[in-house]
Design an enzyme around this catalytic site. Structure first.
Site, PDB file in Angstrom:
ATOM      1  N   GLU A   1       0.818  -0.991  -0.145  1.00  0.00           N
ATOM      2  CA  GLU A   1      -0.098  -0.007  -0.004  1.00  0.00           C
ATOM      3  C   GLU A   1       0.857   1.121   0.060  1.00  0.00           C
ATOM      4  OE1 GLU A   1      -1.909   0.780   3.881  1.00  0.00           O
ATOM      5  OE2 GLU A   1      -3.376   1.846   3.149  1.00  0.00           O
TER       6      GLU A   1
ATOM      7  N   ASN B   1      -6.994   6.301  -1.496  1.00  0.00           N
ATOM      8  CA  ASN B   1      -5.879   5.519  -1.417  1.00  0.00           C
ATOM      9  C   ASN B   1      -6.201   4.312  -2.283  1.00  0.00           C
ATOM     10  OD1 ASN B   1      -4.139   3.458  -0.256  1.00  0.00           O
ATOM     11  ND2 ASN B   1      -4.673   3.971   1.801  1.00  0.00           N
TER      12      ASN B   1
ATOM     13  N   LYS C   1      -9.367   2.138  -1.786  1.00  0.00           N
ATOM     14  CA  LYS C   1      -9.800   1.511  -0.417  1.00  0.00           C
ATOM     15  C   LYS C   1     -11.152   1.974   0.277  1.00  0.00           C
ATOM     16  CE  LYS C   1      -7.031   1.157   3.960  1.00  0.00           C
ATOM     17  NZ  LYS C   1      -5.800   1.854   4.740  1.00  0.00           N
TER      18      LYS C   1
ATOM     19  N   GLU D   1      -6.166   8.807   7.633  1.00  0.00           N
ATOM     20  CA  GLU D   1      -6.533   8.292   6.413  1.00  0.00           C
ATOM     21  C   GLU D   1      -7.817   9.012   6.241  1.00  0.00           C
ATOM     22  OE1 GLU D   1      -5.935   4.389   4.705  1.00  0.00           O
ATOM     23  OE2 GLU D   1      -4.841   3.910   6.645  1.00  0.00           O
TER      24      GLU D   1
ATOM     25  N   CYS E   1      -4.743  -3.128   2.914  1.00  0.00           N
ATOM     26  CA  CYS E   1      -4.735  -2.788   4.641  1.00  0.00           C
ATOM     27  C   CYS E   1      -5.674  -3.070   5.259  1.00  0.00           C
ATOM     28  CB  CYS E   1      -3.919  -1.420   4.744  1.00  0.00           C
ATOM     29  SG  CYS E   1      -3.326  -1.643   6.383  1.00  0.00           S
TER      30      CYS E   1
ATOM     31  N   ASN F   1       0.265  -1.323   5.563  1.00  0.00           N
ATOM     32  CA  ASN F   1       1.137  -0.410   6.544  1.00  0.00           C
ATOM     33  C   ASN F   1       0.734  -0.430   7.555  1.00  0.00           C
ATOM     34  OD1 ASN F   1       3.041   1.913   4.547  1.00  0.00           O
ATOM     35  ND2 ASN F   1       1.347   1.393   3.597  1.00  0.00           N
TER      36      ASN F   1
HETATM   37  N1  CDV Z   1      -2.811   1.372   6.659  1.00  0.00           N
HETATM   38  C1  CDV Z   1      -3.675   0.978   7.724  1.00  0.00           C
HETATM   39  O1  CDV Z   1      -4.932   0.550   7.081  1.00  0.00           O
HETATM   40  N2  CDV Z   1      -3.400   0.457   8.580  1.00  0.00           N
HETATM   41  C2  CDV Z   1      -4.157  -0.132   9.493  1.00  0.00           C
HETATM   42  C3  CDV Z   1      -3.979   0.296  10.976  1.00  0.00           C
HETATM   43  C4  CDV Z   1      -4.092   1.824  11.412  1.00  0.00           C
HETATM   44  C5  CDV Z   1      -4.696  -0.358  11.952  1.00  0.00           C
HETATM   45  C6  CDV Z   1      -4.418  -1.511   9.524  1.00  0.00           C
HETATM   46  O2  CDV Z   1      -5.444  -2.077   9.648  1.00  0.00           O
HETATM   47  O3  CDV Z   1      -3.401  -2.318   9.511  1.00  0.00           O
END
Ligand code: CDV
Length: 315
Positions: free
Chosen positions: A47, A111, A128, A147, A173, A198
Site C-alpha cells: 500500500e 488510497n 480503499k 486516512e 490494508c 502499512n
Molecule cells: N494502513 C492501514 O490501514 N493500517 C491499519 C492500522 C491503522 C490498524 C491496519 O489495519 O493495519
C-alpha cells in the site's frame, strides 16, 4: 493440466520523507528484477508504495501535500520504468499509491491500488473502502493516523478481474480486518486476493503488545484465505520510517489457510511461491460451495445494519 502461477510479495522496508519517487521506483525495480530471476510471474507491492506512510503526519497545506505525496497520472514519467520492466519480464503486478483525480471540477483523493498486466497495461483499479483512523488533529498522540483526512472512501466497490489464467481481486490494508470484503470478492469468483499494507507496530488508540498485533495479522490472513477458498498475498511496507515503526510479516497463504511463505526482515525482501490455483477451486466445489451451502435469506441483517444494536429476543 494444473494451473500454476508463481506469486511473490515484494516487501518494502522504510520509506522516509526524504526519499524521492525515483528512489522508490529504483527499489521496486530491483525487487522486480529479483522476481524475474526466480521465475515469478505476478508480484504484489505494498500500500502507498511510492511514499512514506504520510497519514501519520498532520500537514496544514493540502496543495503542498497533494504535490508531494499523490500521483496525478499512472504511469507517470517517474513510474514508467517499472511498467517497462514488467512488460520486458512478462510479470503482472499490484501497486498501491495515493491517487489525485479531478472530476467535475473537484479534486478527489483516494488510497488506490492497480492491477497491471504482464503486457504493462492497467487492467483494474481499486480504491480503499475501509479507511481507519481519524480526520482531526490529535496533537497529544505519538503519531497521527489521518486516512480519514487525506482520502475519500473508495467509490469503485469490490471487483475482480481475469488475468494470468486466474480471477484476481484487490484489497488494501485495513480491508483485511473485514470479512465482508473477502466475501464480496469470492462471490465474484476470486481465487487470488492481493493486498498491500502499512501497519504501525504501536496501537495509536489503546495499549496493545506488538506481538498481539502480529498475531491478529496472521490469524486474519489464514482465516480469510481458508473461509473464502482463495490464495492470498499480503505485502507490508515496514521498518522505521523516520523513527515510526511498522511491522513486516508479509505472507502468502494457500486456500487451506496454511502460510506457505513469510518474510523474516523489516527491509526490502522478496518471498515467492509457485501456487496451484486449482487448490482454490477444489475447496470452492466442496466445503465452500457457496451455491449449495450459503443461506442469504438469513443474511439480510449484514447489509441492513451498520453498527451493532443490542436486540435480544427474550424481552
Ligand atoms: N494502513 C492501514 O490501514 N493500517 C491499519 C492500522 C491503522 C490498524 C491496519 O489495519 O493495519
Amino acid at each position: 493440466m494444473t494451473r500454476k502461477l508463481h506469486l511473490a510479495a515484494a516487501q518494502l522496508g522504510a520509506v522516509n520523507l526524504s526519499d524521492s519517487r525515483e528512489d522508490m521506483v529504483a527499489r521496486l525495480r530491483e525487487l522486480l528484477r529479483q522476481a524475474h530471476a526466480r521465475g515469478v510471474r505476478f508480484v504484489v507491492f505494498p500500500e502507498l508504495a511510492l511514499t512514506t506512510f504520510f497519514p501519520r503526519y498532520w500537514f496544514d497545506n493540502q496543495a503542498e501535500t497533494d504535490a508531494r505525496f499523490y500521483e496525478r497520472s499512472m504511469p507517470s514519467p517517474a513510474t514508467m520504468p517499472l511498467f517497462d520492466d514488467a512488460r520486458r519480464y512478462g510479470i503482472g503486478f499490484y501497486l498501491g499509491y495515493a491517487e489525485l483525480v479531478e472530476e467535475q471540477g473537484q479534486l478527489r483523493r483516494f488510497n488506490t491500488a492497480i492491477l497491471v498486466s504482464p503486457q504493462g497495461e492497467i487492467v483494474g483499479k481499486y480504491r480503499k473502502v475501509h479507511l481507519p483512523g481519524h480526520a482531526e488533529h490529535k496533537p497529544q498522540a505519538a503519531f497521527q493516523h489521518l486516512e480519514k483526512k487525506y482520502f475519500e472512501v473508495g467509490d469503485l466497490g469490490f471487483r475482480t478481474w481475469r488475468m494470468q489464467d486466474t480471477i484476481m481481486g484487490m484489497l488494501i490494508c485495513n480491508d483485511r480486518r473485514w470479512p465482508e470484503a473477502f466475501r464480496a470478492l469470492t462471490l465474484q469468483g476470486a481465487e487470488l486476493i492481493t493486498l498491500g499494507f502499512n501497519t504501525p507496530t504501536e496501537n495509536l488508540h489503546y495499549p496493545e503488545p506488538p506481538a498481539l498485533r502480529v498475531h491478529h495479522h496472521l490469524i486474519m490472513a489464514q482465516a480469510m484465505a481458508f473461509m473464502n477458498a482463495t490464495w492470498l498475498v499480503e505485502t507490508a511496507k515496514c521498518g522505521f520510517e523516520d523513527g515510526f515503526r511498522m511491522f513486516g510479516h508479509s505472507l502468502i497463504v494457500a486456500p487451506s489457510g496454511e502460510i506457505v511463505a513469510k518474510t523474516v526482515s523489516e527491509d526490502d525482501e522478496l518471498i515467492s511461491f509457485d501456487a496451484d490455483l486449482d487448490l482454490a477451486q477444489d475447496l470452492k466445489r466442496t466445503m465452500f460451495n457457496y451455491a449449495a451451502h450459503r443461506r442469504p435469506e438469513h443474511y439480510r441483517i449484514l447489509i441492513d445494519r451498520v453498527g451493532a444494536q443490542v436486540t435480544p429476543h427474550n424481552a
